[in-house]
Design an enzyme around this catalytic site. Structure first.
Site, PDB file in Angstrom:
ATOM      1  N   ASN A 200       0.818  -1.226   0.000  1.00 54.95           N
ATOM      2  CA  ASN A 200       0.000   0.000   0.000  1.00 54.95           C
ATOM      3  C   ASN A 200       0.846   1.269   0.000  1.00 54.95           C
ATOM      4  O   ASN A 200       0.329   2.360   0.214  1.00 54.95           O
ATOM      5  CB  ASN A 200      -0.969  -0.007   1.194  1.00 54.95           C
ATOM      6  CG  ASN A 200      -0.242  -0.004   2.528  1.00 54.95           C
ATOM      7  OD1 ASN A 200       0.980  -0.124   2.582  1.00 54.95           O
ATOM      8  ND2 ASN A 200      -0.984   0.115   3.604  1.00 54.95           N
ATOM      9  N   GLU A 204       2.018  10.103  -4.348  1.00 54.19           N
ATOM     10  CA  GLU A 204       0.768  10.581  -4.959  1.00 54.19           C
ATOM     11  C   GLU A 204       0.780  12.099  -5.080  1.00 54.19           C
ATOM     12  O   GLU A 204       1.092  12.791  -4.112  1.00 54.19           O
ATOM     13  CB  GLU A 204      -0.420  10.130  -4.097  1.00 54.19           C
ATOM     14  CG  GLU A 204      -1.780  10.566  -4.631  1.00 54.19           C
ATOM     15  CD  GLU A 204      -2.925   9.987  -3.804  1.00 54.19           C
ATOM     16  OE1 GLU A 204      -3.077   8.748  -3.771  1.00 54.19           O
ATOM     17  OE2 GLU A 204      -3.669  10.775  -3.197  1.00 54.19           O
ATOM     18  N   SER A 382      -7.736  12.756   0.169  1.00 52.45           N
ATOM     19  CA  SER A 382      -6.964  12.687   1.405  1.00 52.45           C
ATOM     20  C   SER A 382      -7.263  13.939   2.205  1.00 52.45           C
ATOM     21  O   SER A 382      -7.812  14.918   1.672  1.00 52.45           O
ATOM     22  CB  SER A 382      -5.466  12.611   1.098  1.00 52.45           C
ATOM     23  OG  SER A 382      -5.167  11.447   0.357  1.00 52.45           O
ATOM     24  N   HIS A 401      -5.140   7.352  10.843  1.00 50.33           N
ATOM     25  CA  HIS A 401      -3.992   7.409   9.927  1.00 50.33           C
ATOM     26  C   HIS A 401      -4.364   7.194   8.470  1.00 50.33           C
ATOM     27  O   HIS A 401      -3.504   7.271   7.595  1.00 50.33           O
ATOM     28  CB  HIS A 401      -2.940   6.385  10.325  1.00 50.33           C
ATOM     29  CG  HIS A 401      -3.161   5.001   9.759  1.00 50.33           C
ATOM     30  ND1 HIS A 401      -4.343   4.309   9.880  1.00 50.33           N
ATOM     31  CD2 HIS A 401      -2.336   4.182   9.049  1.00 50.33           C
ATOM     32  CE1 HIS A 401      -4.233   3.139   9.288  1.00 50.33           C
ATOM     33  NE2 HIS A 401      -3.038   3.032   8.766  1.00 50.33           N
ATOM     34  N   GLY A 404      -8.581   2.982   6.091  1.00 45.14           N
ATOM     35  CA  GLY A 404      -8.822   1.670   6.705  1.00 45.14           C
ATOM     36  C   GLY A 404      -9.477   0.721   5.726  1.00 45.14           C
ATOM     37  O   GLY A 404     -10.428   1.075   5.031  1.00 45.14           O
TER      38      GLY A 404
END
Lengths: 478, 147
Positions: A200, A204, A382, A401, A404
């Protein structure tokens, strides 16, 4: 039995199981709690609540999902005086974290160059399984990285003062030493600095779609409509080996200290013991390696921006907003029942979120609170948040964070196809460069929770506030 | 529940093997075999399958391993961690094993070759919920891998 405290907070009382030493507090909505009942998140959180020397409740963030040992999103504080440190509660990717850089490049002005930018980032930022960096480290280099963190990069001209000041712990957790790290970890670390890895992890490019707190955004240098860049990676094989070594060696320590555990992955040692001190030193070394890793990738991304934009605009610089860890154990002082107590805060898939006034923050963030970086899935968005003072009292100074996961990797790769996903994202104006199409499918947006709901939960709970929302444009994955 | 997953889609359970289990964020395997050396070999094959690691056609190579642990589960983790280390640092994978287990220690001779293909890496082998259980047909366990 889970008790509802309010719409955004829940509790598993310590009476729920005879081996729990503290309750579990969950920041979540009712649908999130119902979703968590479908995997082992809640059992894992209750398991963490059995650790010796817990200083208060185990906290769980709304991006929770099943992990190993700790649930992802779990936060536990253990007293330095009589508590334990658990390597599995910090994770194998020690100091996996996120770095955010920002620019004054207007998205509308460069829309036609985004495909080239994605290609350049893919070329400059080594990624994928077995990727090796361009920097080969000597033994002395590695020793300095373990001890000094990002400061190692300054004398080579690879880190500026702003980069260091705007990194958690200024890019160096004290006490890191190569002496507490195995030869194997060193071998793995020497080849991989400045590489993203796979899974992951990503680089970006986003654009600032909306600003919610003008003063905080201004302090962070976030400009509406302009490009930003996120880096998500950690300590690579170096950290994986450190954690593997200590989870294995501490299997004997729990026998030595007579610690009973419901799950062997929670293996631990007293903080005030030879084993505990050795692990904390090795963990700090790996965390410092990760800070340097993200620093070198930031420089590689800056080179990619220069390759694409130089000569086409006056300022293509990417300045550092912040760099935070979300798999780490930190020795911090917290106020408990009116007294200062030294604790080890385990954050496993959770970020520090200190509020305004915290002396740990650089001057420019001391009035607004610590930037909290919450990457979403690659097709959605984000968030940049800021820590509130309440976080210290209510969540061990921590927040969520990421989005999920909700879908297993096995299901994601059978129900989604990487190449099809890449085309769909490109149709939305998101340019993806991925080394592995099955790997890309595993990370599809549909495999994750809605990051907006996660953020709304921590905001409603009062531990953070919104600063800006980012939208993806280019994604590079290993 | 794990047993149901094993049987689903299988007409007859083979005496040894592995199957991927659902896991939210990581990878997990169910592994079974008549004895511990067999379980270790199947776990290795299963881990390579998860990684899509293919043994190449390059020159065959051998390695000898001596490992010990506090118990059989610890030995299993050490064994797989060793294979991961060899995959990452020497780009080697193995498809033939001669394993002797004495108590909670093992001696193993491995035969393999350079990796022809590797697209997915495992960060680590975890102890989460790890328990080797005896049954009518031998031993079985589930293993969670951090990815």
């Amino acid at each position: 039995m889970i008790k509802k405290i309010n719409d955004y907070e829940w509790e598993i009382p310590k009476q729920d199981r005879p081996d729990m030493r503290q309750p579990v507090r969950l920041f979540a909505t009712e649908p999130m709690i119902n979703a968590a009942r479908q995997d082992k998140s809640l059992d894992q959180a209750a398991n963490v609540a059995t650790l010796p020397g817990l200083a208060g409740p185990v906290m769980v963030m709304p991006d929770m999902h099943q992990g190993y040992g700790f649930p992802i999103g779990g936060v536990a504080a253990t007293r330095v005086s009589d508590g334990v440190v658990s390597p599995g509660g910090i994770g194998y990717d020690i100091n996996c974290g996120v770095r955010l850089l920002a620019s004054s490049i207007e998205m509308e002005a460069v829309r036609g160059q985004l495909s080239d930018l994605a290609t350049a980032l893919d070329r400059f930022c080594p990624s994928g399984v077995g990727s090796k960096g361009s920097v080969h480290l000597s033994e002395r280099d590695l020793e300095e990285i373990c001890r000094k963190g990002v400061a190692w990069a300054t004398k080579r001209g690879w880190a500026g003062a702003d980069d260091i000041r705007r990194t958690e712990e200024e890019g160096c957790i004290n006490g890191g030493s190569l002496d507490t790290v195995s030869k194997r970890a060193g071998e793995r670390g020497r080849e991989q600095l400045g590489t993203l890895g796979a899974g992951n992890h990503f680089v970006e490019v986003d654009w600032v779609e909306e600003i919610f707190d003008d003063a905080a955004a201004q302090a962070m240098g976030l400009n509406l409509g302009c490009l930003t860049l996120q880096i998500h990676t950690g300590s690579r094989g170096f950290g994986h080996q450190v954690c593997t070594d200590y989870v294995q060696s501490l299997q004997r320590a729990v026998q030595k200290y007579g610690i009973q555990l419901p799950d062997r992955e929670l293996v631990c040692a007293p903080i005030d013991s030879d084993e505990g001190r050795a692990y904390l030193s090795a963990m700090a070394a790996a965390a410092n390696y990760a800070f340097v890793n993200r620093q070198l990738i930031a420089n590689e991304a800056r080179e990619a921006f220069e390759a694409v934009f130089a000569g086409k605009m006056k300022n293509w610089h990417l300045h550092q907003v912040y760099d935070i860890a979300h798999n780490v154990g930190k020795l911090e002082t917290h106020i408990i029942n009116g007294e200062k107590v030294r604790v080890c805060v385990h954050r496993k898939g959770a970020t520090r979120a200190f509020g305004p006034g915290s002396p740990e923050l650089p001057d420019e963030y001391r009035r607004i609170g610590q930037p909290v970086l919450v990457p979403g899935s690659m097709g959605t968005g984000s968030w940049v948040l800021a820590g509130n003072e309440a976080s210290l009292a209510r969540s061990w100074g921590s927040s969520c964070h990421g989005a999920g996961r909700v879908m297993s990797r096995a299901k994601a790769k059978t129900s989604l196809h990487g190449e099809e996903l890449r085309r769909e994202l490109q149709a939305q104006g998101i340019f993806v460069r991925a080394g592995s199409m099955p790997g890309l499918a595993e990370e599809a947006p549909g495999a994750y929770k809605d990051v907006d709901e996660v953020v709304e939960t921590v905001v409603a709970a009062g531990i953070v506030r919104k600063v800006a929302r980012l939208r993806p444009l280019c994604v590079v994955k290993g | 529940m794990d047993t149901c997953i094993i049987l689903k889609g299988m007409k007859e359970k083979k005496p040894r093997g592995f199957i991927e289990l659902p896991n939210t964020a990581d990878w997990a395997l169910q592994v079974w075999a008549p004895d511990l050396p067999g379980l270790l070999a199947e776990a290795a094959a299963g881990m390579y399958a998860l990684m899509q690691a293919q043994v190449g056609e390059g020159p065959r190579q051998t390695r000898t391993l001596s490992l010990s642990g506090v118990d059989a589960e610890d030995l299993l983790v050490s064994w797989l961690a060793e294979l991961l280390y060899l995959a990452e640092t020497e780009a080697l994978a193995f498809d033939a094993f001669s394993i002797r287990v004495t108590g909670s220690a093992l001696e193993a001779e491995l035969s393999g070759a350079p990796l022809a293909h590797l697209t997915r890496m495992i960060k680590a082998v975890t102890y989460h919920g790890l328990a080797i259980r005896p049954g009518e047909d031998g031993l079985s366990t589930s293993i969670v891998f951090d990815v």
